[in-house]
Write an enzyme that holds these catalytic residues in place. Structure first.
Site, mmCIF file in Angstrom:
data_model
loop_
_atom_site.group_PDB
_atom_site.id
_atom_site.type_symbol
_atom_site.label_atom_id
_atom_site.label_comp_id
_atom_site.label_asym_id
_atom_site.label_seq_id
_atom_site.Cartn_x
_atom_site.Cartn_y
_atom_site.Cartn_z
ATOM 1 N N HIS A 28 -15.674 -2.859 -0.045
ATOM 2 C CA HIS A 28 -16.787 -2.979 -0.730
ATOM 3 C C HIS A 28 -17.019 -2.588 -0.919
ATOM 4 O O HIS A 28 -17.278 -3.023 -2.057
ATOM 5 C CB HIS A 28 -17.534 -3.162 0.928
ATOM 6 C CG HIS A 28 -17.758 -3.714 1.812
ATOM 7 N ND1 HIS A 28 -18.139 -4.170 2.848
ATOM 8 C CD2 HIS A 28 -16.389 -5.120 1.590
ATOM 9 C CE1 HIS A 28 -17.830 -4.224 3.994
ATOM 10 N NE2 HIS A 28 -16.827 -5.021 3.566
ATOM 11 N N HIS A 53 -7.306 -10.314 3.732
ATOM 12 C CA HIS A 53 -7.135 -9.326 3.372
ATOM 13 C C HIS A 53 -5.382 -9.508 3.005
ATOM 14 O O HIS A 53 -4.875 -9.474 1.716
ATOM 15 C CB HIS A 53 -7.694 -7.975 4.173
ATOM 16 C CG HIS A 53 -8.722 -7.720 4.319
ATOM 17 N ND1 HIS A 53 -9.364 -7.515 2.882
ATOM 18 C CD2 HIS A 53 -9.566 -7.337 5.675
ATOM 19 C CE1 HIS A 53 -11.150 -7.384 3.437
ATOM 20 N NE2 HIS A 53 -10.704 -6.907 4.822
ATOM 21 N N HIS A 109 35.425 6.612 -19.865
ATOM 22 C CA HIS A 109 34.108 6.364 -19.038
ATOM 23 C C HIS A 109 35.070 4.700 -19.829
ATOM 24 O O HIS A 109 34.614 3.959 -20.225
ATOM 25 C CB HIS A 109 32.994 6.376 -19.906
ATOM 26 C CG HIS A 109 31.976 5.472 -18.628
ATOM 27 N ND1 HIS A 109 31.054 4.597 -19.015
ATOM 28 C CD2 HIS A 109 31.416 6.677 -17.357
ATOM 29 C CE1 HIS A 109 30.454 4.312 -17.610
ATOM 30 N NE2 HIS A 109 29.946 5.883 -17.512
#
Length: 467
Positions: free
Chosen positions: A79, A289, A368
């Site tokens: 609200h 809601h 890596h």
């Protein structure tokens, strides 16, 4: 040109009880700076935590909308948020000394009156709308819920239909053709409850702050006199009867379709949690809601997707950079092999764009995944951080005398591999204005139009101590 953002001229308070807790609570609206949005502050809790009015913070939609953040919650937010949207106010801090927004008369009109009593003032920044670009649909087949957001360039328009298979309530429609109609036609519409729901809530002691004056009670079954006497006792009234409209005679309807209007009010308040003022036409059948929040999340996801598209920076290697690597080294203290930015191609007060050209001769590829080289994720984050460091250091006249320390890196996501030969373009945007040398940024790394990494970062610049 869009209208300017607005906040209120001075603070103003309203007081009342929370619907479910029955506790007395005071809510205070306070002016807020540009681009602040709506935020709640729980002044009754240690540290006075702030809860952002964001759909991602919704934690409960069972009887109202509850949002939670930083260990605190605020319930029945719809609200008050609807009142702010309806008054076209952009930036407000809402302080509460309790968990629930006061229910007042069950509508948004008292919040509107409070806001209008202090008036609004324009701010310098323009209001940035999200224009609904195409139909965005949401549905729940089991509950016959249908929602759609449609393009409408001129205003924020709503159409709402409710149908609960109730002979009393029937099928009702409500509509506004402009958000400017909210105050006159929607704000005073009160919440409603079916009698069987009210009796269940009373039985489980769930509406301690409920008052027969702040809700329309729809009678959905035959009621005996004894039942009416119990209701009168529960709500401390001498007598309660069923009015000819099929509702309890506690209050007179303000509109024949007041329940539909109130559902429209709730929808405006819940969609405020998207965090962006909208331009479009929202149509909804049987909203609630939970559905409102799910729909809001879908619209927010569309907004984020569009923002990503707009933030794509087309990298043209032939274009002369704003900063080359020599200029970058005059600002950042990093040096090879720990300097991971080759160019800065854009720099403003709010964002920066940098480029990292990934080549096979990088030292880390030796260890890596040498058989299938992949640019390490941690180094992608470091390269993004260095790009953001250029943005932060651009705020001081002598950046060579400052260091940038990162305080937090959050919400990191790696979406695709980065390989030798790729040109990785980083964009870092300020999430909010810098304060006391601290910057919060959203960083995105892209190869072409593909997002490969994203993160949120917080950094602070500190002046180098003279030896």
């Amino acid at each position: 040109m869009n209208p300017k953002q607005r906040t209120i001229k001075s603070e103003v308070s309203v007081s009342g009880v929370g619907l479910h807790t029955g506790a007395q609570v005071t809510l205070t609206f306070k002016p807020a700076p540009e681009n602040y949005g709506y935020k709640f502050k729980r002044t009754d809790l240690p540290g006075e935590p702030i809860i952002e009015a964001d759909v991602d913070n919704v934690t409960d939609t069972s009887r109202s909308t509850t949002i939670s953040q930083n260990g605190a919650s605020v319930s029945t937010t719809e609200h008050v948020l609807a009142a702010l949207v309806g008054c076209e106010i952009d930036n407000v801090l809402i302080e509460l000394n309790g968990i629930e927004v006061p229910i007042l008369d069950g509508s948004a009109i008292e919040f509107v009156k409070a806001l209008e009593s202090v008036g609004c003032k324009e701010q310098q920044a323009e209001r940035e709308y999200y224009y609904i670009p195409h139909n965005i649909n949401y549905s729940e087949e089991d509950r016959n819920v249908e929602m759609v957001a449609m393009p409408h360039q001129d205003d924020y328009r709503f159409t709402c239909m409710v149908d609960y298979n109730s002979p009393v309530l029937g099928s009702q429609h409500a509509t506004i053709t402009s958000i400017g109609d909210f105050k006159e036609h929607i704000a005073s519409s009160r919440t409603f409850v079916f009698l069987h729901e009210l009796e269940m809530l009373l039985k489980h002691n769930l509406i301690k702050g409920g008052d027969i004056n702040n809700a329309i009670v729809i009678v959905d079954h035959e009621v005996e006199e004894a039942e009416l006497r119990e209701l009168a006792k529960a709500f401390k009234r001498e007598e309660i009867k069923v009015a000819k409209e099929g509702v309890l005679n506690n209050i007179e309807l303000r509109y024949q379709n007041e329940p539909a209007r109130h559902k429209l009010l709730d929808m405006i308040g819940d969609l405020a949690l998207i965090g962006v003022p909208l331009k479009g036409h929202i149509m909804a059948a049987r909203p609630g809601h939970a559905a409102n929040v799910a729909f809001a999340k879908k619209i927010k996801a569309a907004i984020k997707k569009d923002k990503r598209k707009k933030s794509i920076n087309v990298y043209d290697p032939a274009t002369k950079p704003l900063y080359d690597v020599t200029k970058i080294m005059s600002i950042l203290p990093h040096r090879p092999p720990f300097l991971f930015i080759d160019k800065i191609i854009e720099l403003t007060k709010t964002y920066v764009v940098g480029v990292k050209n990934v080549t096979m001769n990088e030292y880390f590829f030796e260890g890596h995944f040498p058989g299938a080289p992949v640019f390490p994720g941690v180094i992608q984050i470091e390269a993004m951080a260095q790009t953001g460091g250029i943005l932060v250091l651009s705020t001081v006249p002598d950046p060579e005398n400052y260091l940038t320390y990162f305080l937090k890196i959050d919400k990191v996501r790696f979406r695709a591999q980065v390989n030798p030969g790729d040109s990785l373009v980083f964009r870092c945007d300020l999430i909010e204005p810098m304060r006391r040398g601290i910057a919060q940024m959203k960083g995105v790394g892209m190869i072409g139009e593909t997002i490969v990494v994203e993160a949120e970062m917080m950094a602070q610049i500190t002046k180098v101590k003279e030896s």
